[in-house]
Design an enzyme around this catalytic site. Structure first.
Site, PDB file in Angstrom:
ATOM      1  N   HIS A  40     -20.353  26.386 -22.181  1.00 21.42           N
ATOM      2  CA  HIS A  40     -19.825  26.337 -23.453  1.00 21.42           C
ATOM      3  C   HIS A  40     -18.301  26.042 -23.232  1.00 21.42           C
ATOM      4  CE1 HIS A  40     -23.549  28.313 -24.447  1.00 21.42           C
ATOM      5  NE2 HIS A  40     -23.425  28.768 -23.457  1.00 21.42           N
ATOM      6  N   GLU A  79     -18.888  34.269 -24.443  1.00 19.17           N
ATOM      7  CA  GLU A  79     -19.209  34.046 -22.967  1.00 19.17           C
ATOM      8  C   GLU A  79     -18.499  32.887 -22.480  1.00 19.17           C
ATOM      9  OE1 GLU A  79     -23.656  31.545 -21.499  1.00 19.17           O
ATOM     10  OE2 GLU A  79     -22.917  32.107 -23.756  1.00 19.17           O
ATOM     11  N   HIS A 138     -23.420  30.952 -16.481  1.00 17.48           N
ATOM     12  CA  HIS A 138     -23.566  31.636 -18.054  1.00 17.48           C
ATOM     13  C   HIS A 138     -23.738  33.098 -18.015  1.00 17.48           C
ATOM     14  CE1 HIS A 138     -24.482  27.681 -20.383  1.00 17.48           C
ATOM     15  NE2 HIS A 138     -24.591  27.158 -18.916  1.00 17.48           N
ATOM     16  N   GLU A 147     -27.446  33.319 -15.056  1.00 19.75           N
ATOM     17  CA  GLU A 147     -27.279  34.084 -16.370  1.00 19.75           C
ATOM     18  C   GLU A 147     -26.638  35.556 -15.927  1.00 19.75           C
ATOM     19  OE1 GLU A 147     -27.093  33.200 -19.181  1.00 19.75           O
ATOM     20  OE2 GLU A 147     -28.502  31.773 -19.844  1.00 19.75           O
TER      21      GLU A 147
END
Length: 450
Positions: free
Chosen positions: A9, A23, A78, A144
């Protein structure tokens, strides 16, 4: 090894959000720490990042850059989100790949090392058709690191120490997967911390007091669980022995809560990887209550074992609180997420190798701790085993006696290959000490203000 490191992102795309966190900010911080550790401490590593600040970048731009650069590995960082109740860590390789592929083998190393240190439930190894996994021409992994909308995971994410630990877990996995070699003379600094305060005024009072006792000190700032703390530092030494001498001087001046913080010179202040050769033989400093309280902050259902680690540690002359940190590492905060089961009372993984051989079992938790301390005694000493307690360690006589007198000397012996095994134990121990100091300082400040 050429690593393309991709914090997910960024810019106009915040990623997942929750509990006051975005995030894009969390993963950038972790990625920058990964780069710092690799570049500062490992040889023959090049790192290129998709972004080093809060900018927008398309997925195609990221994979095209990695492909054009001919990276050896693509690592995308992430954090997750779902409905506020889900927790844990998981990672992904592309759905077209077999479990025996090179990418899967690299992922095995990464997954093992990250889950050792991240204090998160292990949600497993997964596969998906994500762009960064599909369009890259080199092995690629997407991790993640917890659920940002879950209060427990978010509390960890807010802690800079946790983010450093997660970064270190990624680096440990990369080091194992690509056989990375540490730089020679990668030095360590031992800092004597003579107090940690939420109030700068109280820290200044501590400095003035120490100066009046001819002990030079100064204030440094750090962040613990999202809170700024003012640490009073009373010296920094390349020798642990010299640091312990200063620590004793500080304690003789009446500062009983002083402690030593191990810090690698090339990493960020108060966040370095522990490289200490700290002796296995020695005094236990943490009380049973402090040990049990620390582990219950992470796992409220953890069994209370602090009393046994203090008792048996003191009898055999083993640092029981560091052994307790080792048990935390082996059992994932007594959640037993590996091959050893809770019913085995095997808190040190003695004899465990894989699911077909989960290791020794002991009749009671007391015996499990006794076996752990006896096993450490076998490694750390060539003296005969004292006979107050029966020998319950089934592998005591298989140890090359005296072959590991420090925690880092257990690397490759207690855990194989275990290149950073002792360092990880000492990192947990340092966090436990810091947690205790923070609590004591909070109590002191509350009393001073009342």
């Amino acid at each position: 090894m050429k690593l393309y490191l991709d914090p997910g992102h960024g810019g106009s795309d915040p990623g997942a959000q929750g509990n006051g966190l975005r995030e894009k900010d969390i993963v950038l911080d972790i990625a920058l720490r990964i780069r710092s550790i690799l570049v500062n401490h490992y040889e023959n590593v090049e790192v290129r990042m998709s972004r080093t600040s809060d900018i927008s970048k398309s997925l195609a731009e990221r994979t095209n850059e990695a492909n054009t650069w001919n990276a050896d590995y693509f690592l995308s960082i992430h954090a997750n989100a779902f409905n506020g109740t889900a927790r844990g860590y998981e990672d992904y390789i592309h759905s077209s790949l077999s479990d025996s592929s090179t990418t899967a083998q690299y992922r095995d190393h990464m997954h093992a090392e990250i889950t050792k240190v991240n204090q998160l439930p292990n949600r497993g190894k997964k596969k998906a058709n994500f762009h960064v996994l599909r369009e890259t021409t080199m092995p690629a992994l997407l991790t993640e690191n917890g659920f940002i909308d879950n209060p427990e995971d978010a509390a960890l994410m807010k802690d800079s120490t946790w983010r450093q630990q997660v970064a270190q877990g990624h680096v440990n996995g990369l080091a194992n997967a690509f056989n990375l070699q540490r730089k020679p003379n990668d030095s360590v600094t031992y800092k004597v911390i003579a107090g940690s305060f939420t109030s700068r005024e109280n820290a200044e009072k501590r400095v003035a007091y120490l100066n009046s006792r001819n002990i030079e000190s100064f204030i440094s700032t750090t962040t613990v669980s999202g809170e700024t703390r003012y640490r009073v530092q009373a010296g920094a030494f390349s020798s642990r022995e010299n640091a312990e001498k200063r620590l004793q001087e500080v304690k003789n001046a009446g500062i009983e809560d002083a402690f030593i913080l191990s810090d690698n010179n090339s990493t960020q202040d108060d966040q370095g990887q522990v490289q200490s050769g700290y002796s296995i033989v020695g005094q236990t400093f943490q009380s049973p209550e402090q040990m049990d309280q620390y582990v219950k902050e992470i796992n409220p259902n953890a069994i209370k074992l602090g009393y046994y680690y203090l008792t048996f540690g003191d009898y055999y002359g083993i640092r029981g609180d560091v052994a307790f940190a080792q048990a935390i590492h082996e059992t994932n905060f007594f959640r037993f997420t590996g091959v050893v089961q809770p019913s085995q009372n095997n808190f040190a993984g003695i004899g465990a190798t894989d699911s077909d051989n989960p290791g020794a079992s002991f009749a009671t938790p007391r015996d499990g701790v006794l076996a752990h301390i006896q096993h450490l005694f076998a490694y750390a000493s060539t003296e005969p085993l004292p006979d107050k307690y029966p020998l319950v360690d089934p592998r005591f006589n298989l140890v090359n006696r005296g072959s590991a007198t420090t925690w880092t000397a257990l690397n490759g012996k207690w855990a194989v290959p275990g290149d950073n095994y002792g360092q990880l134990i000492l990192e947990i121990y340092d966090r436990m000490i810091q947690s205790t100091i923070a609590k004591l300082e909070n109590i002191r400040e509350e009393l001073e203000e009342s």
